[in-house]
Scaffold this active site. Structure first.
Site, mmCIF file in Angstrom:
data_model
loop_
_atom_site.group_PDB
_atom_site.id
_atom_site.type_symbol
_atom_site.label_atom_id
_atom_site.label_comp_id
_atom_site.label_asym_id
_atom_site.label_seq_id
_atom_site.Cartn_x
_atom_site.Cartn_y
_atom_site.Cartn_z
ATOM 1 N N GLU A 222 -21.375 -123.917 -95.695
ATOM 2 C CA GLU A 222 -21.294 -122.806 -96.776
ATOM 3 C C GLU A 222 -20.392 -121.977 -97.338
ATOM 4 O O GLU A 222 -19.936 -121.458 -96.439
ATOM 5 C CB GLU A 222 -22.760 -121.769 -95.749
ATOM 6 C CG GLU A 222 -23.894 -122.347 -94.544
ATOM 7 C CD GLU A 222 -25.419 -122.417 -96.416
ATOM 8 O OE1 GLU A 222 -24.962 -122.078 -97.401
ATOM 9 O OE2 GLU A 222 -26.304 -122.911 -95.837
ATOM 10 N N GLU B 126 -13.742 -117.278 -107.613
ATOM 11 C CA GLU B 126 -13.927 -116.509 -106.336
ATOM 12 C C GLU B 126 -13.863 -115.465 -105.901
ATOM 13 O O GLU B 126 -12.383 -115.891 -105.570
ATOM 14 C CB GLU B 126 -14.760 -117.043 -105.379
ATOM 15 C CG GLU B 126 -15.817 -116.208 -104.976
ATOM 16 C CD GLU B 126 -16.069 -116.726 -103.092
ATOM 17 O OE1 GLU B 126 -15.182 -117.556 -102.659
ATOM 18 O OE2 GLU B 126 -17.471 -116.512 -102.737
ATOM 19 N N LYS C 29 -16.751 -119.958 -83.409
ATOM 20 C CA LYS C 29 -16.126 -118.714 -83.753
ATOM 21 C C LYS C 29 -16.132 -118.267 -84.636
ATOM 22 O O LYS C 29 -16.336 -118.493 -85.749
ATOM 23 C CB LYS C 29 -14.733 -119.872 -83.409
ATOM 24 C CG LYS C 29 -13.506 -119.373 -84.143
ATOM 25 C CD LYS C 29 -12.429 -119.604 -83.944
ATOM 26 C CE LYS C 29 -12.205 -119.540 -85.906
ATOM 27 N NZ LYS C 29 -12.113 -118.160 -86.477
ATOM 28 N N CYS D 227 -20.292 -114.146 -100.450
ATOM 29 C CA CYS D 227 -20.603 -115.633 -101.287
ATOM 30 C C CYS D 227 -22.037 -115.756 -102.333
ATOM 31 O O CYS D 227 -21.771 -116.159 -103.131
ATOM 32 C CB CYS D 227 -20.819 -116.479 -99.883
ATOM 33 S SG CYS D 227 -22.470 -116.287 -99.285
HETATM 34 P P1 NAD Z 1 -12.072 -118.579 -94.661
HETATM 35 O O1 NAD Z 1 -12.300 -120.309 -95.336
HETATM 36 O O2 NAD Z 1 -10.688 -118.217 -94.715
HETATM 37 O O3 NAD Z 1 -12.675 -118.567 -93.096
HETATM 38 C C1 NAD Z 1 -13.476 -118.777 -92.671
HETATM 39 C C2 NAD Z 1 -13.862 -119.792 -91.512
HETATM 40 O O4 NAD Z 1 -12.795 -120.205 -91.238
HETATM 41 C C3 NAD Z 1 -12.732 -118.215 -90.038
HETATM 42 O O5 NAD Z 1 -13.580 -118.195 -88.710
HETATM 43 C C4 NAD Z 1 -11.386 -118.603 -89.873
HETATM 44 O O6 NAD Z 1 -10.899 -118.115 -88.736
HETATM 45 C C5 NAD Z 1 -11.489 -120.472 -90.356
HETATM 46 N N1 NAD Z 1 -10.982 -120.801 -90.555
HETATM 47 C C6 NAD Z 1 -9.830 -121.118 -91.046
HETATM 48 N N2 NAD Z 1 -8.599 -122.201 -91.711
HETATM 49 C C7 NAD Z 1 -9.935 -123.307 -90.665
HETATM 50 C C8 NAD Z 1 -9.578 -124.609 -90.431
HETATM 51 N N3 NAD Z 1 -8.661 -125.237 -90.979
HETATM 52 N N4 NAD Z 1 -10.289 -125.780 -89.903
HETATM 53 C C9 NAD Z 1 -11.299 -124.112 -89.302
HETATM 54 N N5 NAD Z 1 -12.043 -123.606 -89.726
HETATM 55 C C10 NAD Z 1 -10.893 -122.745 -90.557
HETATM 56 O O7 NAD Z 1 -13.677 -118.064 -95.437
HETATM 57 P P2 NAD Z 1 -13.264 -115.931 -94.923
HETATM 58 O O8 NAD Z 1 -12.444 -115.578 -96.120
HETATM 59 O O9 NAD Z 1 -12.832 -115.910 -93.854
HETATM 60 O O10 NAD Z 1 -14.580 -116.155 -95.444
HETATM 61 C C11 NAD Z 1 -15.110 -115.446 -97.609
HETATM 62 C C12 NAD Z 1 -15.580 -117.109 -97.527
HETATM 63 O O11 NAD Z 1 -16.568 -117.799 -97.109
HETATM 64 C C13 NAD Z 1 -16.078 -116.856 -99.099
HETATM 65 O O12 NAD Z 1 -15.240 -118.267 -99.914
HETATM 66 C C14 NAD Z 1 -17.373 -116.747 -98.925
HETATM 67 O O13 NAD Z 1 -17.797 -117.401 -100.745
HETATM 68 C C15 NAD Z 1 -17.416 -118.044 -98.007
HETATM 69 N N6 NAD Z 1 -18.708 -117.673 -97.428
HETATM 70 C C16 NAD Z 1 -20.192 -118.060 -97.732
HETATM 71 C C17 NAD Z 1 -21.633 -118.018 -96.546
HETATM 72 C C18 NAD Z 1 -22.495 -118.842 -98.071
HETATM 73 O O14 NAD Z 1 -23.704 -118.814 -97.449
HETATM 74 N N7 NAD Z 1 -22.464 -120.433 -98.929
HETATM 75 C C19 NAD Z 1 -21.447 -117.398 -96.513
HETATM 76 C C20 NAD Z 1 -20.432 -115.771 -96.500
HETATM 77 C C21 NAD Z 1 -19.495 -116.343 -96.835
#
Ligand code: NAD
Length: 488
Positions: free
Chosen positions: A268, A399, A194, A302
């Site tokens: 991640e 962050e 997804k 990230c």
């Molecule tokens: P997010 O956690 O809001 O969403 C990530 C994904 O999870 C989306 O597809 C979202 O629809 C889904 N999601 C939301 N709630 C959920 C739930 N309860 N259960 C399952 N899935 C759910 O993050 P974001 O705002 O899309 O991305 C930014 C974050 O991602 C930042 O914190 C960034 O640091 C992190 N990130 C980490 C890495 C890494 O490799 N460590 C890489 C890229 C981004």
């Protein structure tokens, strides 16, 4: 101490003629269904939501919202493919499909780069030179491992885990899909993925590529929707492994949801990386690395170097160079090849960043921003830095996920290691120095999954990537990236 030197006054920056990448060659449907069992299906919810260009708020396409029945259909297609053709196929044949996907990504790289920029707001230079080539490289790299797993793990008889549920964020949509799908397929698993709700388009284009590559039906299923759809995948009984990239907050919810189940997981999550400049560093190179580390992709990274530590003796000169360089950055149309700073991915994310800018000022830090005209439509935040920051400031602890840098100083190596490690996160860090011994001393003491030395934000499919502490667990990339998809 730390007396600021005023930035050089620029009489004006270079004015380039507009050089926008053409959008004539891309093909986007008005509406996308769910990619289940090798076909695009209408969602059983009958719900669709819009995908919008964050640089001008123009409508791009309608995206299907997957509900419980759709998730069930996707997982059951993945299970059938796992029990059927995919497990029965020789590893060498499996590798050919992955290789084919890599080649098709390369062939369609121009279209994918433009769509990534339209949907996500990042400059075309980044989607063209970073996101798409790295996505292809991951498929190439893991295609090579497919028939060598017994060499990678000698005498351990590696077996695929089964059906992998994969949920990804919006900052590197295609690249994150590649990081997830390529190792899962190489190890013989099937997938339900997804993408994030604001950036589904390149994952759906990848679904078209997968169709074109003739991958057996059900091996990769791509379903769209928001958090509820992600939670539906996470909680599904017939998923064997969860691979999640996203915020630490959602990562914690997922870990609670799968606690006590048999599901394997890789997380991640978020970061608050320290970028450290010592007095013996090549300062111009270091400043360029800092700019790349935090303003690259609008800070939607990230591993963004969002905390800068500068050795006190060179603080004034580094700050001046940094401010001068910020003033030369070009903010604007992400499709323009000269653009350095594109649009913030969504209105919500811009709201979050602006909230932190206010907090930073209220806490007494001094804010400096690129002075430039801001486009009237879309979501924009100029590159920003804060000085007079202390360890206890919210902007130094949390962050922000935007183009916002918090600068602090240090005197000794022990002091900076303590300060840099003083965070619940541990994803990445950077060090700038002329001395190899200092690099090794520091890297061995930093609690961060990746430490770049005299460079920043460099990715390669052969290198493992992942976090310590609240930045997650498990590694993606390299040989390490195969392990989470295998049982021994
Ligand atoms: P997010 O956690 O809001 O969403 C990530 C994904 O999870 C989306 O597809 C979202 O629809 C889904 N999601 C939301 N709630 C959920 C739930 N309860 N259960 C399952 N899935 C759910 O993050 P974001 O705002 O899309 O991305 C930014 C974050 O991602 C930042 O914190 C960034 O640091 C992190 N990130 C980490 C890495 C890494 O490799 N460590 C890489 C890229 C981004």
């Amino acid at each position: 101490m730390n007396k600021e030197i005023k930035p050089l006054k620029f009489s004006g920056k270079w004015d380039f003629d507009p050089a926008p990448e053409s959008v004539d060659h891309i093909s986007l449907k008005d509406q996308y269904g769910l990619f289940i069992n090798g076909k695009f299906e209408n969602p059983q919810t009958s719900n669709y939501f819009p995908s919008v260009n964050p640089a001008n708020e123009e409508h791009l396409s309608m995206i299907a919202e997957a509900g419980e029945k759709d998730i069930n259909a996707a997982v059951s297609a993945a299970r059938k493919a796992f029990d059927g053709p995919w497990s029965k196929m020789s590893a060498k044949e499996r590798g050919k499909y992955i290789f084919r996907i890599a080649r098709l990504i390369q062939e369609k790289s121009r279209e994918l780069a433009v769509i990534e920029t339209l949907d996500g707001g990042k400059p075309i230079r980044e989607s063209r030179d970073v996101d798409v080539p790295i996505a292809a490289a991951h498929f190439f790299y893991y295609a090579g491992w497919t028939d060598k797993l017994n060499y990678a793990f000698p005498n351990r008889d590696p077996k695929p885990v089964g059906v992998a549920g994969q949920v990804i964020p919006w900052n590197f949509p295609l690249m994150m899909a590649a990081w997830k799908i390529a190792p899962a397929l190489a190890t013989g698993n099937t997938v339900v993925l997804k993408p994030a709700e604001t950036t589904s388009l390149t994952a759906l284009k990848l679904a078209e590529i997968i169709q074109e590559a003739d991958l057996p039906n059900g091996v990769v299923n791509i379903i769209t929707g928001a958090g509820a759809t992600g939670a539906g995948i996470v909680n599904h009984q017939d998923i064997d492994k969860i691979a999640f990239t996203g915020s630490t907050g959602v990562g914690k919810i997922i870990m609670k949801a799968i606690a006590g189940s048999n599901k394997k997981s890789t997380m991640e999550l978020g970061g608050k990386a320290a970028n450290i400049i010592f007095e013996d560093a090549p300062l111009d190179q270091a400043v360029e690395g800092v700019i790349n580390g935090i303003y690259f992709n609008q800070g939607h990274v990230c591993c963004a170097g969002s905390r800068l530590f500068v050795q006190e003796s060179v603080y004034d000169v580094v700050l001046r160079k940094l401010k001068d360089r910020i003033q030369s950055l070009i903010l604007g149309n992400p499709l323009d090849k000269n653009t350095d700073i594109g649009a913030i991915n969504s209105k919500e994310q811009l709201g979050t960043i602006n909230k932190y800018l206010k907090i930073g000022q209220q806490e007494g830090a001094d804010m400096f921003q690129l002075e430039c005209p801001i486009p009237k439509k879309g979501f924009w935040c100029p590159p920003t830095l804060f000085t007079n920051v202390s360890q206890s400031h919210v902007i130094a602890k949390e962050e922000i996920f935007g183009p916002v840098l918090a600068i602090q100083t240090f005197r000794t190596i022990d002091e900076v290691i303590t300060k840099a490690n003083n965070t619940p996160f541990g994803l990445s860090a950077g060090v700038w120095t002329d001395k190899g011994s200092k690099i090794f001393n520091l890297t061995s003491q930093m609690r961060a999954g990746v430490v770049w030395a005299n460079t920043y934000n460099k990715f390669d499919p052969t290198s493992p990537f992942g976090g310590y502490k609240e930045s997650g667990h498990g590694r993606e990339g390299g040989l390490h990236g195969l392990t989470p998809y295998l049982n021994f």
